[in-house]
Design an enzyme around this catalytic site. Structure first.
Site, PDB file in Angstrom:
ATOM      1  N   TYR A   1      40.955  42.052  40.398  1.00  0.00           N
ATOM      2  CA  TYR A   1      40.801  43.439  39.945  1.00  0.00           C
ATOM      3  C   TYR A   1      39.372  43.970  40.063  1.00  0.00           C
ATOM      4  O   TYR A   1      38.450  43.216  40.324  1.00  0.00           O
ATOM      5  CB  TYR A   1      41.410  43.651  38.571  1.00  0.00           C
ATOM      6  N   GLU A   2      39.289  45.280  39.928  1.00  0.00           N
ATOM      7  CA  GLU A   2      38.024  46.004  40.146  1.00  0.00           C
ATOM      8  C   GLU A   2      37.372  45.603  41.465  1.00  0.00           C
ATOM      9  O   GLU A   2      36.171  45.356  41.535  1.00  0.00           O
ATOM     10  CB  GLU A   2      37.073  45.828  38.945  1.00  0.00           C
TER      11      GLU A   2
END
Lengths: 322, 247, 379
Positions: C362-363
């Site tokens: 994620y990110e």
């Protein structure tokens, strides 16, 4: 010259710590070639005081004044200082219990004395006056030297033991000359724990940790304590969780105990916990995890589930106790 | 009402205790220093009292005896919420020395908190000595303290139970576990404000050393643990009776 | 060069450590099993000031530097990455963007409660068809005069249910591609917003992740962040800073696993000695320690650059890619060192391993970070 021993009482009774202190005081007096004189404050039954003679005390100063029942440390320190001056004592001994801890520092200031608390064993030498004490919460021993002519010591509980030594004991009424103004403390209420063995003076302590899984499992532990004649205790996480009261927490920041026999059920043995129990003569650990640090400190151990072991231990103890 | 909390600077409770080569002093290498655990609880209780509406507590001051390297500990106390810190600039030589230094600064407070002992030399002495020196009442083993008008109501531990006592201010309370539930963790805002709060440094007074340590020893290593299995509870109990002779 | 922390930074680190070791540890295993959101902890961390650490104090934030934020994130993540991702999203995706790019009125209304941690925020960028490729937004915000009308779906949204305010990235002019992307603040209880089911994740299980559906949701013009078309730049700026948070989270997961591996290998005995004394284990520990230290240095360097007002986008990409990848390696080795105990939940390291995996995804996946890093090299 004499060694002065402050023997405290709980509602007129002298507890084991008092007789242990008497034993220690008698031995120290012998070492110093002096008399062992006890001082008692408050109403104490005479046959209780008589028992001090069984532990080598030759003389007891009694301040038979009901006002001392309030356990006022200021008044008590003043009275003991008066007794020390009257007897010319240069060594004054107190138990390292709640009351002793409260009085000793005040007394040391009054008598311009050096104070060593939590002492273990007789002085290594009298000149210089060198005595051992617990430091770093039982993780080390310090060899303390007192430089003042007058010395105040508090004795670590169960570090010396009872030494029977029957002598003739005499009693002398003693008036410390206190006025009502000396007793500032007003007691509103006293909650005594009755019918239970007190943690601070128990010979055997049965303690539980997180491995006990929940407060509902303490009944087994309490039953074991009752068949052993033991007090119950707990580790810090247990009291923090509210499974047991804070007064049962043993460890570095809780109570420091030194029973003859300590059982740790489901306690992993964090360094802070060991600090509070390392003075125990024999440690028995029961833990599921064979690598738990408690086994490093233990003399005997069972690798297993505390909840399974407890009922079996109750049965086994009942059997040997017949 | 003004409160003073005595602060000891002690090694973190997880510190492995070591001494220097000739065993005359504690080896401070790599040691992390903390507020003495009981003092931290006392400070937490002092903050709770200050925050209680109607308690009349106007300020909480903390004081210690230590060299400059102990200021981090005092600033933590300021971060937790104390309004002011006082440091007496000296090594804390013995309990009498420390109490004599603190006697310089402890006058004029209505309530002084001290911990039941310090986790390093376990003296249990500074609070009581200070109370005697400045001539105020003290109660030891305190596990609860409330301010009720002009009086303090305390619960103290006695042999065999506990006792509720009340007395007038000024008062020195020597506290143990229970006085506050847990030590307070400083909030970010408190941490950032700590440096802006006053930290007064005071010169020590000359005082004799009454007690010193000639040397230290670690306790002798324990013999290996005798281990039993879950099925051998009986054998263990017999060993406790016949071998260890404790049953 | 100066590697020393300030007294305040050390105090913040200690405060985070105390909270994590005292409180988070108590129910982290239960929450991992039950997926229960840590409301109690979020409230307590908010009271301590951990939910809006870097926000301007004028808007109720802590006014702290990014270095302090890294230190705190590491400590919280050592124990509980579910809680630290809630903290990271609120601090570095939501609060940071609003603090840096919103108007005074927007900050008064939304930033203050977010910084105090009384309200939580979520950052809505990912879409079913647009994860790593943030330029192709399918969520449309149509200008209707007084308001925008939003339609579309956002995926994998951390804090989706527990947040009160969303920072939404949507397309206002599809013809302009990424230059037609605009950012908004959307109140979660706006009519037309619905949530997909709670995602049953492999790790970080007590943070709440959902899809968020927008069906004719009216967003007032006053809630637009910057001008129309600013959204892509906004999102990239926010993600640059967000990467520091997730890098520090990965670092914490790795250093937490290392601490557990060291403690266990000193306790556990095999062939008559602690396994730490066996070279096979000792060298593993050494390799893990070097990786953790490198990750820490990269995180702190990125944070320091940010604090100095220097460009830090590449540094934060390096920190995030490296910390996430070594978190996976270090936690896997920590499980290996624990042997059979490592594979059961009670010993925490298998959970840390599951948590580590998400930091690579994620990110910005590790691959996306490598695109950022390599593009900078060959530009």
């Amino acid at each position: 010259m004499s060694v002065l021993i402050f023997v405290d009482n709980t509602e007129g009774k002298i507890k084991k710590a008092g007789f242990e202190l008497a034993s220690y005081g008698a031995a120290l007096a012998k070492q110093a070639g002096e008399n062992a004189i006890a001082v008692s404050l408050g109403k104490v039954e005479s046959d209780e005081l008589q028992k001090l003679g069984n532990y080598g005390i030759t003389k007891v100063l009694t301040a038979d004044d009901a006002r001392f029942a309030s356990l006022d440390n200021q008044a008590s320190a003043k009275a003991i200082a008066a007794a020390a001056n009257q007897t010319g004592s240069k060594i004054i001994l107190l138990a390292h219990n709640n009351f002793g801890k409260a009085i000793a520092p005040r007394l040391a200031v009054k008598l311009q004395a050096g104070l060593v608390s939590n002492v273990v064993g007789l002085p290594v030498s009298l000149d210089p006056f060198k005595v051992n004490k617990h430091v770093f919460t039982g993780k080390a021993i310090g060899h303390a030297v007192i430089h003042t002519p007058v010395k105040v010591l508090t004795l670590s509980y169960n570090s010396f033991g009872l030494v029977e030594n029957k002598v003739n004991v005499t009693f002398e009424a003693f008036d410390p000359g206190l006025t009502n103004a000396d007793f500032g403390l007003i007691i509103e209420q006293t909650q005594t724990v009755s019918g239970k063995i007190l943690l601070s003076e128990a010979e055997i302590v049965v303690a539980g940790g997180r491995g006990m899984k929940g407060p509902e499992n303490w009944s087994g532990l309490e039953e074991l304590a009752s068949v052993l004649g033991a007090a119950t205790a707990c580790s810090r996480p247990v009291s923090d969780e509210g499974w047991r009261p804070h007064s049962e927490h043993v460890g570095q920041t809780g109570k420091i105990i030194a029973p003859n026999l300590y059982f740790a059920f489901g306690i992993s043995g964090a360094i802070q916990h060991l600090g509070g129990v390392s003075g125990s003569k024999v440690i028995v650990a029961v833990n599921k995890d064979p690598e738990a640090p408690i086994f490093e400190a233990a003399d005997y151990g069972i690798v297993g589930d505390a909840l399974k072991v407890i009922p079996e231990m109750i049965a086994a103890v009942k059997e040997i106790k017949g | 009402m003004k409160i003073l909390v005595l602060i000891g600077n002690v090694p973190d409770t997880t510190t492995k205790i070591k001494f220097n080569a000739d065993k005359t002093a504690f080896d401070t290498n790599g040691v992390q220093w903390i507020i003495n655990p009981w003092d931290e609880l006392a400070l937490t209780r002092a903050m709770e009292l200050k925050e209680t509406p109607g308690s009349g507590v106007e300020s909480v001051t903390v004081a210690n005896v230590g060299k400059q390297d102990t200021e981090a500990t005092l600033r933590k106390a300021l971060a937790i919420g104390a309004d002011k810190a006082i440091r007496v600039d000296s090594e804390p030589k013995d309990a009498f020395f420390v109490a004599s230094q603190l006697a310089q600064v402890a006058k004029g407070y209505d309530l002084v908190f001290a911990g039941i002992e310090a986790s390093d030399y376990n003296g249990s002495a500074v609070g009581g000595m200070l109370a005697e020196m400045i001539g105020i009442q003290s109660v030891s083993g305190v596990s609860n303290l409330q301010i009720e008008g002009s009086k303090a109501k305390l619960v103290r531990e006695i042999e065999g139970g506990s006792q509720t006592v009340s007395l007038d201010f000024p008062l020195l309370a020597i506290v143990q576990k229970g006085i506050a539930k847990e030590p307070r963790i400083p909030a970010m805002r408190g941490i950032m404000m700590a440096r802006t709060k006053p930290l007064e440094v005071i010169t020590p007074v000359d005082t004799d050393i009454r007690v010193s340590f000639a040397s230290f020893d670690l306790p002798p290593a324990k013999a290996a643990c005798k281990k039993f299995t879950e099925d051998q509870v009986n054998q263990l109990v017999h060993a406790l009776r016949d071998e260890a002779k404790v049953l | 060069m100066n590697f020393a922390f300030t007294e305040e930074q050390l105090m913040i680190q200690q405060a985070a450590r105390d909270y994590a070791q005292r409180e988070l540890i108590q129910d982290v295993l239960e929450r991992d099993a039950s997926c229960e959101f840590p409301h109690r902890h979020v409230k307590a961390l908010a009271e301590l000031g951990f939910m809006g650490m870097m926000v301007d104090p004028a808007y109720d934030g802590g006014g702290l530097d990014a270095v302090s934020y890294v230190l705190a994130m590491e400590e919280i993540s050592k124990v509980d990455a579910s809680t630290s991702v809630i903290m990271s999203v609120n601090n570095s995706l939501v609060c940071y963007g609003i603090n840096a790019f919103c108007t005074h009125e927007q900050k008064e209304k939304y930033l203050k409660p977010l910084a105090r941690g009384e309200k939580l925020g979520a950052f809505l960028l990912s879409e079913p068809e647009a994860g790593s490729d943030a330029t192709s937004q399918r969520t449309i915000a149509e200008d209707k005069g007084d308001y925008y009308l939003v339609n579309g779906t956002k995926n994998w949204i951390t804090n989706a249910n527990s947040a009160s305010y969303y920072v939404l990235i949507a397309q206002t002019d599809p013809s302009k591609k990424h230059k037609g992307i605009t950012a908004f603040i959307v109140e979660k209880d706006s009519p037309g917003i619905t949530l997909g089911p709670h995602e049953d994740k492999m790790g970080m299980r007590s943070s709440d992740t959902h899809a968020v559906m927008f069906n004719d949701v009216k967003v007032p013009k006053a809630n637009r962040i910057g001008e129309e078309g600013f959204g892509f730049t906004f999102a990239m700026k926010v993600l640059e800073g967000g990467r520091i948070g997730i890098a520090a989270q990965a670092l914490g997961i790795a250093s937490g696993a290392l601490e557990r591996a060291v403690a266990y290998s000193k306790e556990r005995k095999a062939f008559g000695t602690a396994i730490a004394n066996h070279q096979a284990i000792a060298f593993k520990l050494a390799d893990m320690a070097v990786k953790v230290e490198n990750a820490r240095n990269l995180c702190l360097k990125a944070a320091w650059l940010k604090d100095q007002g220097k460009p830090y986008g590449v540094a934060s990409a390096m920190a995030k890619q490296y910390a996430a990848d070594i978190a996976m390696e270090v936690t896997t080795e920590a499980v290996q060192i624990h042997g059979g105990y490592g594979y059961v939940k009670e010993y925490h390291v298998e959970r840390l391993m599951r948590e580590a995996k998400l930091t690579q995804i994620y990110e910005g996946t590790s691959e996306v970070q490598k695109i950022i890093i390599s593009r900078d090299l060959i530009k």
